[in-house]
Design an enzyme around this catalytic site. Structure first.
Site, PDB file in Angstrom:
ATOM      1  N   GLU A   1     -11.659 -63.459 -38.505  1.00 12.28           N
ATOM      2  CA  GLU A   1     -11.492 -62.099 -38.016  1.00 12.28           C
ATOM      3  C   GLU A   1     -10.568 -61.331 -38.968  1.00 12.28           C
ATOM      4  OE1 GLU A   1     -13.655 -61.061 -35.745  1.00 12.28           O
ATOM      5  OE2 GLU A   1     -12.424 -60.939 -33.955  1.00 12.28           O
TER       6      GLU A   1
ATOM      7  N   LYS B   1       8.642 -41.370 -23.499  1.00  9.06           N
ATOM      8  CA  LYS B   1       8.148 -41.463 -24.879  1.00  9.06           C
ATOM      9  C   LYS B   1       7.112 -42.585 -25.018  1.00  9.06           C
ATOM     10  CE  LYS B   1       9.875 -41.198 -29.586  1.00  9.06           C
ATOM     11  NZ  LYS B   1      11.008 -40.847 -30.413  1.00  9.06           N
ATOM     12  N   ASP B   2       7.379 -43.723 -24.360  1.00 10.09           N
ATOM     13  CA  ASP B   2       6.413 -44.823 -24.419  1.00 10.09           C
ATOM     14  C   ASP B   2       5.124 -44.454 -23.696  1.00 10.09           C
ATOM     15  OD1 ASP B   2       7.797 -46.640 -25.974  1.00 10.09           O
ATOM     16  OD2 ASP B   2       8.935 -47.426 -24.284  1.00 10.09           O
TER      17      ASP B   2
ATOM     18  N   HIS C   1      18.058 -57.635 -25.178  1.00 14.72           N
ATOM     19  CA  HIS C   1      18.990 -56.917 -24.323  1.00 14.72           C
ATOM     20  C   HIS C   1      20.435 -57.297 -24.573  1.00 14.72           C
ATOM     21  CE1 HIS C   1      15.537 -55.244 -22.416  1.00 14.72           C
ATOM     22  NE2 HIS C   1      16.264 -54.578 -21.552  1.00 14.72           N
TER      23      HIS C   1
ATOM     24  N   SER D   1      18.650 -52.348 -28.665  1.00 12.71           N
ATOM     25  CA  SER D   1      17.752 -51.998 -29.767  1.00 12.71           C
ATOM     26  C   SER D   1      18.535 -51.542 -30.978  1.00 12.71           C
ATOM     27  CB  SER D   1      16.829 -50.859 -29.342  1.00 12.71           C
ATOM     28  OG  SER D   1      15.957 -51.293 -28.339  1.00 12.71           O
TER      29      SER D   1
HETATM   30  C1  HEM Z   1      -3.022 -63.270 -26.402  1.00  7.93           C
HETATM   31  C2  HEM Z   1      -4.015 -62.810 -25.731  1.00  7.93           C
HETATM   32  C3  HEM Z   1      -5.491 -63.021 -26.105  1.00  7.93           C
HETATM   33  C4  HEM Z   1      -6.110 -62.847 -27.312  1.00  7.93           C
HETATM   34  C5  HEM Z   1      -5.465 -62.389 -28.624  1.00  7.93           C
HETATM   35  C6  HEM Z   1      -7.522 -63.170 -27.113  1.00  7.93           C
HETATM   36  C7  HEM Z   1      -8.511 -63.124 -28.101  1.00  7.93           C
HETATM   37  C8  HEM Z   1      -9.862 -63.402 -27.914  1.00  7.93           C
HETATM   38  C9  HEM Z   1     -10.902 -63.233 -28.910  1.00  7.93           C
HETATM   39  C10 HEM Z   1     -10.695 -62.771 -30.354  1.00  7.93           C
HETATM   40  C11 HEM Z   1     -12.106 -63.562 -28.329  1.00  7.93           C
HETATM   41  C12 HEM Z   1     -13.501 -63.497 -28.972  1.00  7.93           C
HETATM   42  C13 HEM Z   1     -14.116 -62.159 -28.653  1.00  7.93           C
HETATM   43  C14 HEM Z   1     -15.564 -62.071 -28.985  1.00  7.93           C
HETATM   44  O1  HEM Z   1     -15.922 -61.830 -30.145  1.00  7.93           O
HETATM   45  O2  HEM Z   1     -16.378 -62.239 -28.078  1.00  7.93           O
HETATM   46  C15 HEM Z   1     -11.822 -63.977 -26.991  1.00  7.93           C
HETATM   47  C16 HEM Z   1     -12.798 -64.410 -26.091  1.00  7.93           C
HETATM   48  C17 HEM Z   1     -12.515 -64.853 -24.813  1.00  7.93           C
HETATM   49  N1  HEM Z   1     -11.298 -64.848 -24.172  1.00  7.93           N
HETATM   50 FE1  HEM Z   1      -9.538 -64.195 -24.966  1.00  7.93          FE
HETATM   51  N2  HEM Z   1      -7.718 -63.534 -25.804  1.00  7.93           N
HETATM   52  C18 HEM Z   1      -6.511 -63.467 -25.144  1.00  7.93           C
HETATM   53  C19 HEM Z   1      -6.298 -63.758 -23.805  1.00  7.93           C
HETATM   54  C20 HEM Z   1      -7.238 -64.333 -22.943  1.00  7.93           C
HETATM   55  C21 HEM Z   1      -6.973 -64.771 -21.600  1.00  7.93           C
HETATM   56  C22 HEM Z   1      -5.628 -64.688 -20.902  1.00  7.93           C
HETATM   57  C23 HEM Z   1      -8.155 -65.288 -21.103  1.00  7.93           C
HETATM   58  C24 HEM Z   1      -8.459 -65.920 -19.743  1.00  7.93           C
HETATM   59  C25 HEM Z   1      -7.613 -66.188 -18.861  1.00  7.93           C
HETATM   60  C26 HEM Z   1      -9.165 -65.126 -22.100  1.00  7.93           C
HETATM   61  C27 HEM Z   1     -10.491 -65.507 -21.956  1.00  7.93           C
HETATM   62  C28 HEM Z   1     -11.479 -65.356 -22.912  1.00  7.93           C
HETATM   63  C29 HEM Z   1     -12.872 -65.721 -22.729  1.00  7.93           C
HETATM   64  C30 HEM Z   1     -13.512 -66.322 -21.479  1.00  7.93           C
HETATM   65  C31 HEM Z   1     -13.526 -65.396 -23.937  1.00  7.93           C
HETATM   66  C32 HEM Z   1     -15.017 -65.621 -24.275  1.00  7.93           C
HETATM   67  C33 HEM Z   1     -15.868 -64.463 -23.934  1.00  7.93           C
HETATM   68  C34 HEM Z   1     -16.125 -63.542 -25.099  1.00  7.93           C
HETATM   69  O3  HEM Z   1     -16.361 -64.021 -26.186  1.00  7.93           O
HETATM   70  O4  HEM Z   1     -16.109 -62.346 -24.900  1.00  7.93           O
HETATM   71  N3  HEM Z   1      -8.566 -64.562 -23.214  1.00  7.93           N
HETATM   72  N4  HEM Z   1     -10.447 -63.870 -26.751  1.00  7.93           N
END
Ligand code: HEM
Lengths: 283, 430
Positions: free
Chosen positions: B291, B247-248, B219, B223
């Site tokens: 991944e 637009k968004d 800001h 942009s």
């Molecule tokens: C920047 C944001 C985030 C990214 C890029 C991300 C990415 C991921 C990925 C790649 C997995 C594995 C998925 C699978 O194959 O099952 C995963 C699983 C998980 N994430 Fe996240 N996550 C994010 C935010 C969060 C937040 C904020 C929480 C909780 C407060 C969370 C909780 C979990 C839990 C409990 C799992 C395990 C369950 C599962 O495998 O489905 N994630 N996350």
């Protein structure tokens, strides 16, 4: 200054990786990697000619088929394979009534603790029980199967590429290794306790062909139990065990897509109308 | 900040006047993403991805928090707890697929956002700080996604964690103890899973904080835009609301259509089947791959196969980190006064025929098995990658003769600009 350092760093990485390339290319030309039996003889899985009802953009569960597949699992595969993630109560989704589920559960024997003595014992299953494992532990499983542990089948169709097709192809794909294979790759001829199957990753697996003869099970619904039919049915059943929500998911998906399409069109019209008051093009 | 002609927030009702005195949050929102933020009128759809990245972050936090209510971070039960989510939790499958595919969507959006920055040299002054913070966000998101992928404790979770943490072992002297310290053991196990879960929960909120810094920094100059010519007068801009909110909004609709097609019709297409096999330290998968969004960097890591003074593995680790760290230096490597690739004939050729295919090849090779010809192809692409950023870019920017720039955004859009005031914008005068 920063640009000079950058160019230097860039040239160093480039030099090292080009060196690796030259050495790698030289090795590749002078001693090319030997052809492997897997590469030459592995086959990609294919589904049954008539396809699976759960495939495509309008999937359905063929409940009669799932029930038959369950019967094949129960009468054949369950001798060696567990189905840990599935509970008897889930069978209701295959179209069994509450009574039938109870009766079905009771036809299985599950581990239990004797309430009076605290000793390990067994009892008939109830709907809340999960499918029991055929072996007490992995050691027992391996001992009974030429050192290979029969994997749990609950998620099998999601744990392999093209899982349902793979299970079908694997079950119908057992064959004698070809003369050509025996000649080119003598090491890949199955040893004792191993069986040749071109759909299996390394061509030889420790599972004896489980479905061998037409009529191996007698289907409750009277369908002719050919080898091909049993393989299809159990593959369909294992698709359901791996992803019971598959059909609901796709159906819900269409509703979500319809809604989103509608909202997106509205958003586009809104965007057009907002911008229409601005001149945006050269005239 | 902002331009002198920015609309001023005027509270009208008693309540908003009261709020404005006590906590001017409505004023803040008005100036940040409302009518009080003047934005160049010529932004293309490539400018949608910032808002979409913010949406992805919120999506991941919302779905993640719900997953965390049902997930159990213990090596003995983690795999089964994820299956419990899929089977027994109401709408659990939808939430989990939304989260897993949300991570992929996040990276698609981030890559496009970053490549927009490459093409329009958005990293140049006065926007260096926005760019630097952006690279930090990318690194944090990679760390978050890496640790998230470990949580379901499948085969790829385990072996991916083992391979990636094993990279620290390549660091001389401190490598091995560092690796043991990070994992809480010699191989990934319960200790590692627990801390990964803790950090995976924490990091998205850190990212949210850094995103606020990113937007704050944005800001100040405002942009950039497809011409790369800075805003000169009021006719160059429109208020963010309603023009870019509309637009968004449309962009979000298109994004959701693609995203939901994955979630509902092919939720496992971007994942690896091996992750539906419970982690087993005794059985190594045939091909260990991370991944898809890590593929380019994984390809760079594996391209270094020759021990030249240092062990090949260490070269690979250095190069993999360097591949992202070079982005930090872009504002100073590319000294061309012109921003937009539309007016940089040579730069544009290197972008479309060099960098873009190079990235595509690295994406492909990173997912392919580590055998020939993939290794040789990724070696060529890796060499190009470093040459592009560290050698070609500085050279192009000194020898290239840019095409004539429009006088102003208004002129670029309308063909002429009578009202614009001359002077001011020193950098674009070239
Ligand atoms: C920047 C944001 C985030 C990214 C890029 C991300 C990415 C991921 C990925 C790649 C997995 C594995 C998925 C699978 O194959 O099952 C995963 C699983 C998980 N994430 Fe996240 N996550 C994010 C935010 C969060 C937040 C904020 C929480 C909780 C407060 C969370 C909780 C979990 C839990 C409990 C799992 C395990 C369950 C599962 O495998 O489905 N994630 N996350």
């Amino acid at each position: 200054m920063i640009r000079l350092v950058g160019i230097l760093v860039g040239l160093v990485f480039t030099f090292v990786v080009v060196l690796a390339f030259v050495v790698g290319a030289y090795n590749h030309i002078t001693e090319p990697a030997a052809e492997t039996a897997e590469h030459a003889f592995h086959l990609d899985p294919h589904g049954p000619a008539e396809g699976f009802a759960h495939n495509g953009l309008m999937p359905e569960w063929d409940l009669a088929q799932l029930q038959r597949g369950y019967q094949v699992y129960k009468e054949v595969c369950s001798a060696c394979h567990s189905l840990e993630q599935v509970a008897f109560r889930n069978l209701a989704e295959l179209g069994y009534s509450e009574e039938e589920v109870k009766a079905e559960a009771a036809s299985w024997v599950v581990p239990a603790i004797n309430p009076d003595t605290g000793e390990n014992t067994t009892r008939p299953g109830t709907p809340t029980d999960y499918f029991p494992s055929p072996y007490a532990n992995d050691v027992a499983a391996a001992a009974a199967n030429n050192n290979a542990i029969p994997p749990d089948l609950s998620l099998m169709t999601k744990a392999r590429h093209h899982g349902p097709e793979y299970v079908y192809s694997l079950l119908t794909g057992y064959q004698e290794p070809s003369a050509e294979l025996a000649e080119r790759f003598p090491d890949s001829v199955p040893g004792p306790g191993l069986y040749h199957n071109p759909y299996f990753a390394n061509l030889n697996l420790a599972m004896a062909p489980p479905i061998t003869a037409d009529g191996q099970v007698t289907y409750a619904d009277g369908t002719a139990a050919t080898v091909d039919q049993m393989a299809q049915d159990v593959a369909a059943f294992l698709t359901w065990t791996a992803e019971p929500s598959l059909v609901d998911r796709v159906k819900m998906g269409w509703m979500v897509m319809g809604f989103l399409l509608f909202v997106t069109i509205l958003a586009w019209l809104a965007k057009k109308s907002v911008w229409s008051t601005l001149k945006t093009r050269k005239d | 900040m902002s331009f002198p002609w920015a609309k001023q927030y005027e509270p009208k009702t008693g309540f908003t006047k009261w709020m404005d005195e006590k906590l001017p949050l409505p004023r803040f929102v008005y100036n940040a993403v409302g009518a009080g933020y003047p934005v160049p009128r010529n932004l293309s759809y490539m400018w949608n991805f910032g808002v979409l990245a913010g949406f992805c972050l919120v999506l991941q936090i919302v779905t993640g928090v719900v997953l965390a209510m049902h997930y159990a971070a213990n090596a003995g039960v983690a795999f089964d707890s994820v299956e419990h989510i899929m089977r027994d939790v109401n709408w659990g499958w939808a939430i989990r697929y939304a989260h897993a595919n949300g991570a992929s969507a996040f990276f698609v959006v981030l890559y496009l956002h970053i490549f927009r920055g490459f093409f329009y040299s958005s990293y140049k002054a006065p926007r260096e700080m926005i760019w630097l913070i952006g690279v930090v966000i990318f690194l944090l998101t990679m760390a978050t996604a890496f640790m998230g992928y470990v949580l379901p404790w499948g085969q790829m979770s385990f072996w991916g964690a083992k391979v990636i943490t094993g990279l620290f072992g390549a660091i001389p002297l401190v490598g091995e103890p560092l690796q043991v310290w990070l994992l809480g053991g010699y191989a990934p196990d319960n200790a590692a899973l627990n801390r990964f879960f803790s950090l995976h929960f924490l990091l998205p909120f850190v990212i949210a904080g850094v995103v606020i810094l990113h937007i704050w920094a944005l800001h100040i100059p405002g942009s950039s835009n497809p011409t790369g010519v800075e805003v000169k007068s009021e006719s160059d801009t429109v208020p963010f609301h309603p023009y870019y909110t509309a637009k968004d909004g449309f962009g979000l609709g298109v994004f959701l259509l693609v995203y939901c097609a994955f979630v509902f019709f092919m939720p496992n297409a971007l994942g690896h089947p091996d992750n539906y096999i419970p982690a087993n330290p005794l059985s190594t998968p045939a091909h260990i791959v991370p991944e898809w969004y890590f593929y380019p960097f994984y390809a760079i890591l594996r391209a270094f196969t020759f021990d030249f003074i240092l062990p090949a593995k260490l070269w690979g680790v250095l190069a993999m980190f360097a591949a992202i760290l070079v982005w930090f230096f872009l504002p100073w490597l590319d000294k061309s006064p012109v921003r937009s690739g539309h007016y940089r004939p040579l730069f544009r050729k290197f972008f479309w025929f060099g960098l873009v295919p190079c990235m595509a090849v690295l994406f492909y090779c990173g997912g392919a098995p580590a055998e020939e010809p993939y290794v040789m192809i990724s070696q060529i692409a890796t060499a190009y990658y470093f040459l592009h950023f560290l050698v070609f870019l500085p050279i192009i920017s000194s020898i290239e003769k840019p095409e004539p720039l429009p006088f102003s955004i208004t002129e670029a859009v309308l063909g002429s600009d009578d009202k614009a005031v001359l002077g001011k914008d020193a950098e674009t005068a070239a």
